[in-house]
Design a protein around this motif. Structure first.
Motif, mmCIF file in Angstrom:
data_model
loop_
_atom_site.group_PDB
_atom_site.id
_atom_site.type_symbol
_atom_site.label_atom_id
_atom_site.label_comp_id
_atom_site.label_asym_id
_atom_site.label_seq_id
_atom_site.Cartn_x
_atom_site.Cartn_y
_atom_site.Cartn_z
ATOM 1 N N ALA A 31 0.835 -1.207 0.000
ATOM 2 C CA ALA A 31 0.000 0.000 0.000
ATOM 3 C C ALA A 31 0.865 1.251 0.000
ATOM 4 C CB ALA A 31 -0.936 0.001 1.201
ATOM 5 N N VAL A 32 1.967 1.210 0.728
ATOM 6 C CA VAL A 32 2.908 2.336 0.748
ATOM 7 C C VAL A 32 3.494 2.546 -0.646
ATOM 8 C CG1 VAL A 32 5.152 3.103 1.637
ATOM 9 C CG2 VAL A 32 3.461 2.124 3.199
ATOM 10 N N ARG A 33 3.963 1.476 -1.283
ATOM 11 C CA ARG A 33 4.550 1.580 -2.625
ATOM 12 C C ARG A 33 3.537 2.055 -3.655
ATOM 13 N NH1 ARG A 33 6.443 -3.418 -1.400
ATOM 14 N NH2 ARG A 33 5.105 -4.390 -2.948
ATOM 15 N N ARG A 41 1.341 7.263 7.636
ATOM 16 C CA ARG A 41 0.067 7.812 7.146
ATOM 17 C C ARG A 41 -0.923 6.677 6.851
ATOM 18 N NH1 ARG A 41 -3.885 10.847 7.776
ATOM 19 N NH2 ARG A 41 -4.913 11.606 5.917
ATOM 20 N N ILE A 42 -0.439 5.573 6.318
ATOM 21 C CA ILE A 42 -1.303 4.415 6.076
ATOM 22 C C ILE A 42 -1.903 3.945 7.401
ATOM 23 C CG2 ILE A 42 -1.352 1.968 5.390
ATOM 24 C CD1 ILE A 42 -1.225 3.751 2.951
ATOM 25 N N TYR A 43 -1.077 3.838 8.438
ATOM 26 C CA TYR A 43 -1.580 3.406 9.742
ATOM 27 C C TYR A 43 -2.536 4.430 10.348
ATOM 28 C CZ TYR A 43 1.131 -0.863 9.931
ATOM 29 O OH TYR A 43 1.616 -2.128 9.681
ATOM 30 N N GLU A 44 -2.311 5.713 10.117
ATOM 31 C CA GLU A 44 -3.250 6.745 10.572
ATOM 32 C C GLU A 44 -4.611 6.558 9.898
ATOM 33 O OE1 GLU A 44 -1.431 10.501 9.686
ATOM 34 O OE2 GLU A 44 0.067 10.314 11.261
ATOM 35 N N SER A 48 -8.129 5.690 11.771
ATOM 36 C CA SER A 48 -9.292 6.577 11.662
ATOM 37 C C SER A 48 -10.490 5.890 11.003
ATOM 38 C CB SER A 48 -8.923 7.828 10.867
ATOM 39 O OG SER A 48 -8.708 7.519 9.498
ATOM 40 N N GLY A 49 -10.267 4.715 10.417
ATOM 41 C CA GLY A 49 -11.343 3.994 9.755
ATOM 42 C C GLY A 49 -11.509 4.370 8.293
ATOM 43 N N ASP A 50 -10.631 5.227 7.766
ATOM 44 C CA ASP A 50 -10.703 5.624 6.362
ATOM 45 C C ASP A 50 -10.159 4.557 5.421
ATOM 46 O OD1 ASP A 50 -11.871 8.120 6.879
ATOM 47 O OD2 ASP A 50 -9.906 9.026 7.261
ATOM 48 N N LEU A 51 -9.435 3.603 5.974
ATOM 49 C CA LEU A 51 -8.868 2.514 5.185
ATOM 50 C C LEU A 51 -9.216 1.202 5.880
ATOM 51 C CD1 LEU A 51 -7.139 2.080 2.641
ATOM 52 C CD2 LEU A 51 -5.120 2.221 4.081
ATOM 53 N N ALA A 52 -9.944 0.341 5.198
ATOM 54 C CA ALA A 52 -10.376 -0.935 5.777
ATOM 55 C C ALA A 52 -9.208 -1.909 5.870
ATOM 56 C CB ALA A 52 -11.479 -1.536 4.911
#
Length: 75
Positions: A31-33, A41-44, A48-52
């Motif tokens: 996902a980072v790549r 930011r991916i973990y944030e 926050s629930g913006d990314l399942a």
């Protein structure tokens, strides 16, 4: 078509079989790549629930559609 003589010929897939052209899930590193976002930011976004996500053991998997929707806004 190249045929391998020691493998059975399974023929063509059934007409109603869906063949995925993109992965169902990806790991955080992918996902980072793919997104260009930082790991933190991916973990944030996950927090926050913006990314399942789905956990399989200790592995965090992100549905590819969720990342795609977040980055380019399409489903």
């Amino acid at each position: 078509m190249i045929r391998n003589s020691h493998l059975p010929d399974l023929g063509d897939p059934p007409a109603d079989m869906v063949v995925a052209s993109e992965p169902l899930t990806i790991r955080v590193s992918a996902a980072v790549r793919l997104s260009g976002l930082s790991r933190s930011r991916i973990y944030e976004l996950i927090q926050s629930g913006d990314l399942a996500t789905h956990k399989v053991g200790r592995t965090t998997l992100i549905p590819y559609r969720s990342l795609k929707h977040l980055v380019i806004g399409s489903d």
